[in-house]
Each structure stands twice: as structure tokens, then as C-alpha cells.
Enzyme design. Structure first.
Site, mmCIF file in Angstrom:
data_model
loop_
_atom_site.group_PDB
_atom_site.id
_atom_site.type_symbol
_atom_site.label_atom_id
_atom_site.label_comp_id
_atom_site.label_asym_id
_atom_site.label_seq_id
_atom_site.Cartn_x
_atom_site.Cartn_y
_atom_site.Cartn_z
ATOM 1 N N ASP A 1 40.468 23.247 1.283
ATOM 2 C CA ASP A 1 39.683 22.245 2.017
ATOM 3 C C ASP A 1 40.486 21.631 3.166
ATOM 4 O O ASP A 1 41.719 21.598 3.129
ATOM 5 C CB ASP A 1 39.281 21.098 1.079
ATOM 6 C CG ASP A 1 38.136 21.464 0.155
ATOM 7 O OD1 ASP A 1 37.718 22.631 0.139
ATOM 8 O OD2 ASP A 1 37.676 20.557 -0.574
ATOM 9 N N HIS B 1 32.668 22.113 5.145
ATOM 10 C CA HIS B 1 33.133 20.925 4.424
ATOM 11 C C HIS B 1 32.600 19.652 5.071
ATOM 12 O O HIS B 1 32.920 18.553 4.608
ATOM 13 C CB HIS B 1 34.666 20.907 4.411
ATOM 14 C CG HIS B 1 35.271 19.987 3.399
ATOM 15 N ND1 HIS B 1 34.729 19.764 2.141
ATOM 16 C CD2 HIS B 1 36.400 19.226 3.443
ATOM 17 C CE1 HIS B 1 35.493 18.921 1.474
ATOM 18 N NE2 HIS B 1 36.502 18.558 2.242
ATOM 19 N N HIS C 1 35.416 13.950 7.576
ATOM 20 C CA HIS C 1 35.696 13.757 6.150
ATOM 21 C C HIS C 1 35.359 12.316 5.762
ATOM 22 O O HIS C 1 36.205 11.555 5.300
ATOM 23 C CB HIS C 1 37.169 14.069 5.874
ATOM 24 C CG HIS C 1 37.442 14.517 4.475
ATOM 25 N ND1 HIS C 1 37.566 13.638 3.418
ATOM 26 C CD2 HIS C 1 37.594 15.756 3.950
ATOM 27 C CE1 HIS C 1 37.819 14.318 2.314
ATOM 28 N NE2 HIS C 1 37.842 15.607 2.600
ATOM 29 N N HIS D 1 44.354 22.484 -0.811
ATOM 30 C CA HIS D 1 44.184 21.960 0.545
ATOM 31 C C HIS D 1 45.195 22.597 1.486
ATOM 32 O O HIS D 1 46.370 22.746 1.132
ATOM 33 C CB HIS D 1 44.360 20.438 0.549
ATOM 34 C CG HIS D 1 43.319 19.718 -0.251
ATOM 35 N ND1 HIS D 1 43.375 19.626 -1.628
ATOM 36 C CD2 HIS D 1 42.189 19.066 0.125
ATOM 37 C CE1 HIS D 1 42.325 18.949 -2.067
ATOM 38 N NE2 HIS D 1 41.588 18.595 -1.023
#
Length: 247
Positions: free
Chosen positions: A57, A108, A112, A203
Site C-alpha cells: 500500500d 488505494h 490517504h 507498505h
């Protein structure tokens, strides 16, 4: 209007925001591993029994992602990268290189952000915008969606469906975003929950986490892959994993 009718209307007006909030945040219960694995195996990324899906991610990140691409080449593994749309447009050459090396790019989100307030229109726009960015820059249309922080809301779920994406969270993670993470701690945490058919979350960036923490995931990669292979498990992207339907 009778007095009781007025009271009922006032009560309904007070309860309406509560109902809207519950409908918005209710799906976030799937963040809990026990709920997800038991009731929604597709959201956990449960797939073929002798396969493990490897996912990353938060990239692409020009500082960290190239190291992951080289490390994955070294172990002969392809993975799924859940990218942020704003990073894709900032670093298009790196996004293209990720795809050129045979990896799968998935959505994603554009940024964020945390989804505490209902924003279904914004959710739909941002997911669709990221799909377009990946398609325009990398030449293929993504198949998967993972919400930021793994927090699924009704708006995000609908946005993914409208964009033709399947939502996939994970079944094992290494908590590699923390300041005290090490390659050994990442391996231990992943191994504790990983089984055949599982999906691993790591990640390839520290832009939203402790500085330098990506090195813990990078250092854990060779042993993670070796451990899976010793157990008779293949490691690859979600496209080869065939997760159960999420719905």
C-alpha cells in the site's frame, strides 16, 4: 397536528443523523479480522489454498518503491501495489516501471484520508479519478480496491462497485508502518496469521508512517517468500489469487 405527531416528527429528525452515520460507518466493522475472516472471506482476500497474495500500500514512492521492485525481481515474485492516485500522477515513470516489471496496480484512493464524515460524491469521484490515472499512465485498468487505513464505509464500497472494482483488505499484516518495526518483527507478525489462500499487507512507502519504516518490510521480504515456498505455497499478485467474491 396532534401533540403526539409533533413529538414523533421531532424524534425522527433527531434520529435521522444517527441513522445516516450508522449506515456510513457500519461497514468499517469489517476492519476487525475476526468479523472479516468469518463473515466476509472475500474482503480478507481469501483465495486459492496453495497461493499467497502479496500486496503493498501507499506508493508509488520514488525513495522506497524502486528497492521493492528490485527485491521482488531478486526473489522472482510479482505483487499487487495498491497505489494512491496523487502519487501516480506525481511519479508516472515509476508507476509505469512497476507495471512494466509485471506487477499489478490497484486502487488505494486518490489521497490517504480518513472517512469519518459521509462524502459519497467525493468518494466516487476520487476512486474513478484514480482508476483513470492508472489506466492512462500504465495502460491497464485496475481490478481491485483497498480503502485507506482499511476502513470501509458505505460510500467507499459503492464508489468501488460503480468503478467496477472489487474490494479486498487482507488476512495477514506485518505492522511495518510503526517506528519499532524490524524485519524480524514483520516476519513474525505475518507468519502468525498467514495461511494458504491468505493475502499479505505490507507498505512500500513511509510517507504516511514512521520515517524509514519501509526498510522493515523490505528486509523481511526474502524470508517471507522463502517461508511460503518451503510450505509449498506460491506467492504472487491478486490476479493469480482469485479471491472469493466479497459480496
Amino acid at each position: 397536528m396532534p401533540p403526539t405527531s409533533g413529538r414523533n416528527w421531532r424524534k425522527a429528525a433527531l434520529l435521522l443523523p444517527v441513522g445516516v452515520a450508522a449506515a456510513h460507518i457500519g461497514p468499517a466493522a469489517t476492519w476487525l479480522p475476526g468479523v472479516r475472516l468469518l463473515l466476509f472471506p472475500g474482503l480478507s482476500g481469501t483465495g486459492r489454498g496453495r497461493h499467497v497474495a502479496l500486496t503493498f500500500d501507499d506508493g508509488p514512492d520514488p525513495e522506497a518503491t524502486p528497492y521493492f521492485l528490485d527485491a521482488l525481481d531478486d526473489v522472482g515474485v510479482r505483487a499487487t501495489f495498491f497505489v494512491l492516485g496523487e502519487n501516480v500522477v506525481r511519479h508516472p515513470a515509476l508507476a509505469r516501471e512497476t507495471a512494466r516489471r509485471g506487477h499489478e496496480l490497484a486502487v488505494h484512493g486518490w489521497t490517504h484520508d480518513r472517512p469519518w464524515r459521509p462524502a459519497p460524491v467525493r468518494d466516487a469521484e476520487q476512486v474513478a479519478r484514480t482508476v483513470r490515472a492508472v489506466h492512462d499512465i500504465c495502460g491497464h485498468r485496475p481490478q481491485w480496491y483497498r480503502p485507506p487505513y482499511g476502513i470501509l464505509t458505505s460510500g467507499r464500497w459503492l464508489a468501488a462497485r460503480r468503478a467496477g472494482l472489487r474490494t479486498v483488505l487482507w488476512s495477514a499484516w506485518g505492522r511495518d508502518w510503526t517506528a519499532d518495526a524490524t524485519p524480524a518483527s514483520v516476519r513474525t507478525l505475518v507468519a502468525a496469521d498467514l495461511r494458504g489462500g491468505g493475502t499479505v499487507l505490507l507498505h512500500d512507502s513511509d510517507r504516511l508512517a514512521a520515517p524509514g519504516c519501509w526498510r522493515s518490510a523490505l528486509g523481511a521480504l526474502p524470508a517471507l517468500v522463502e517461508g511460503c515456498r518451503e510450505a509449498g505455497l506460491a506467492v504472487g499478485p491478486l490476479r493469480d489469487h482469485r479471491p472469493f467474491p466479497a459480496e
